[in-house]
Scaffold this active site. Structure first.
Site, short mmCIF file in Angstrom:
data_model
loop_
_atom_site.label_atom_id
_atom_site.label_comp_id
_atom_site.label_asym_id
_atom_site.label_seq_id
_atom_site.Cartn_x
_atom_site.Cartn_y
_atom_site.Cartn_z
N SER A 57 3.18 -2.46 10.40
CA SER A 57 4.62 -2.49 10.63
C SER A 57 5.24 -3.85 10.32
O SER A 57 6.18 -4.29 10.99
CB SER A 57 4.95 -2.05 12.06
N HIS A 111 -9.49 0.90 4.76
CA HIS A 111 -8.24 1.12 5.47
C HIS A 111 -8.50 2.07 6.65
O HIS A 111 -9.31 2.99 6.55
CB HIS A 111 -7.20 1.73 4.51
N GLU A 121 -6.96 4.49 7.79
CA GLU A 121 -6.76 5.92 7.52
C GLU A 121 -7.99 6.51 6.83
O GLU A 121 -8.34 7.67 7.05
CB GLU A 121 -5.50 6.11 6.67
N ASN A 155 0.87 -1.18 0.00
CA ASN A 155 0.00 0.00 0.00
C ASN A 155 0.91 1.23 0.00
O ASN A 155 1.48 1.56 1.03
CB ASN A 155 -0.89 -0.03 1.25
N TRP A 156 1.03 1.83 -1.18
CA TRP A 156 1.94 2.98 -1.29
C TRP A 156 1.38 4.24 -0.64
O TRP A 156 2.08 5.23 -0.50
CB TRP A 156 2.25 3.27 -2.77
N LYS A 157 0.11 4.24 -0.30
CA LYS A 157 -0.55 5.43 0.27
C LYS A 157 -0.33 6.64 -0.65
O LYS A 157 -0.22 6.48 -1.86
CB LYS A 157 -0.08 5.68 1.70
N GLY A 178 2.11 1.94 10.74
CA GLY A 178 3.04 3.06 10.61
C GLY A 178 3.70 3.46 11.91
O GLY A 178 4.33 4.51 11.99
N GLY A 203 2.69 -1.34 4.30
CA GLY A 203 2.74 0.09 4.00
C GLY A 203 4.18 0.54 3.75
O GLY A 203 4.70 0.42 2.64
N GLY A 204 4.82 1.04 4.79
CA GLY A 204 6.15 1.63 4.66
C GLY A 204 7.15 0.77 3.91
O GLY A 204 7.87 1.25 3.02
N GLU A 219 -5.66 -5.36 10.34
CA GLU A 219 -4.64 -4.34 10.59
C GLU A 219 -4.96 -3.63 11.90
O GLU A 219 -5.79 -2.69 11.92
CB GLU A 219 -4.63 -3.31 9.46
C1 PEP Z 1 -0.88 -0.05 5.99
O1 PEP Z 1 -0.95 1.15 5.78
O2 PEP Z 1 -1.75 -0.81 5.53
C2 PEP Z 1 0.25 -0.56 6.76
C3 PEP Z 1 0.21 -1.80 7.16
O3 PEP Z 1 1.27 0.33 7.00
P1 PEP Z 1 2.69 -0.02 7.68
O4 PEP Z 1 3.19 -1.30 7.08
O5 PEP Z 1 3.57 1.14 7.34
O6 PEP Z 1 2.44 -0.15 9.14
#
Ligand code: PEP
Length: 254
Positions: free
Chosen positions: A216, A98, A100, A9-11, A176, A237-238, A170
């Site tokens: 994470s 998600h 966010e 997920n590049w956001k 994050g 994500g990251g 999640e």
């Molecule tokens: C996400 O945004 O779905 C996510 C899991 O982010 P991260 O891996 O950065 O925690």
């Protein structure tokens, strides 16, 4: 055997050229790593999707998705993007729910139920996200929260529709933050989700449902998480913004 998926997920990151460059690197690195029932998916901003689909042609273990879609089919919704538009680019997936989007855009379970219907009608596979906040976990209401997200968001689907979903657990407190759920904490919730699916749709549907962990997840902790019996991959994500890290997570299955 259910599908194993590592989805990035590049956001809201990467301009057009940066996105294409990163995706080219990822394809080159994962093309020999994703095998069997595995799939690597990148959910990019809308501007990249069509070009990424072109780059992914010929690599049947690499797919592309969006991060959101509107609940209506079309119309006067300035600035929005419909499921049909996304599908027309060749994308296969769309992330829905998600945390966010729930937090910053007020997306409710009822709205997400509509978005899920519209995505499925347009032949997109939703990666449907659920998960509790830290306060909900500390108040010991996390199982109730997750059950409500399932019931109100996706349990109205019939079994054939449900079979097209991917679910991502999640925990909001792990997204994050660098704090990952322990493999035991994640497995406990994944098992709970699968049991709820079995109670609603039967064991066969539950056993075939891919349930991803997100929060994470990185090359260091992925192996232990993915070794759990009910964890079928990750939503990343990251670490999906670094080709090496993302590929190392995909390689975890080997
Ligand atoms: C996400 O945004 O779905 C996510 C899991 O982010 P991260 O891996 O950065 O925690």
């Amino acid at each position: 055997m259910r599908k194993k998926i590592v989805a990035g997920n590049w956001k809201m990151n990467l301009d057009y050229n940066e996105g294409l460059a990163l995706f080219s690197e990822i394809i080159n690195m994962v093309k020999d790593e994703a095998t069997g029932t595995q799939e690597a998916v990148i959910c990019s901003p809308f501007i990249h999707i069509h070009s990424l689909v072109q780059l992914a042609k010929g690599y049947n273990k690499v797919a592309v998705g969006a991060q959101n879609a509107h609940q209506e089919e079309k119309g006067a919704y300035t600035g929005e993007i419909s499921a049909k538009m996304i599908k027309s680019t060749g994308a296969a997936y769309v992330i829905l729910g998600h945390s966010e989007r729930r937090q910053y855009f007020g997306e409710t379970n009822a709205l997400l139920a509509k978005k899920t219907d519209t995505a499925l009608k347009n032949d997109l596979r939703p990666i449907f996200c659920i998960g509790e906040t830290l306060q909900e976990r500390e108040a010991n209401t996390h199982f109730d929260v997750i059950k409500t997200q399932l019931v109100e968001g996706i349990f109205h689907l019939d079994a054939d529709q449900f079979a097209k979903l991917v679910i991502a657990y999640e925990p909001v407190w792990a997204i994050g933050t660098g704090v990952t759920a322990t493999s035991a904490q994640a497995q406990e919730i994944h098992e709970f989700i699968r049991k709820e699916i079995a109670a609603k749709y039967g064991q066969e549907v539950a056993d075939a449902t891919t349930i991803l962990y997100g929060g994470s997840c990185n090359p260091t902790n992925a192996a232990e998480l993915f070794a759990q019996p009910d964890i079928d991959g990750g939503l990343i994500g990251g670490a999906s913004l670094k080709s090496r890290d993302f590929t190392d997570i995909v390689k975890t299955f080997n």
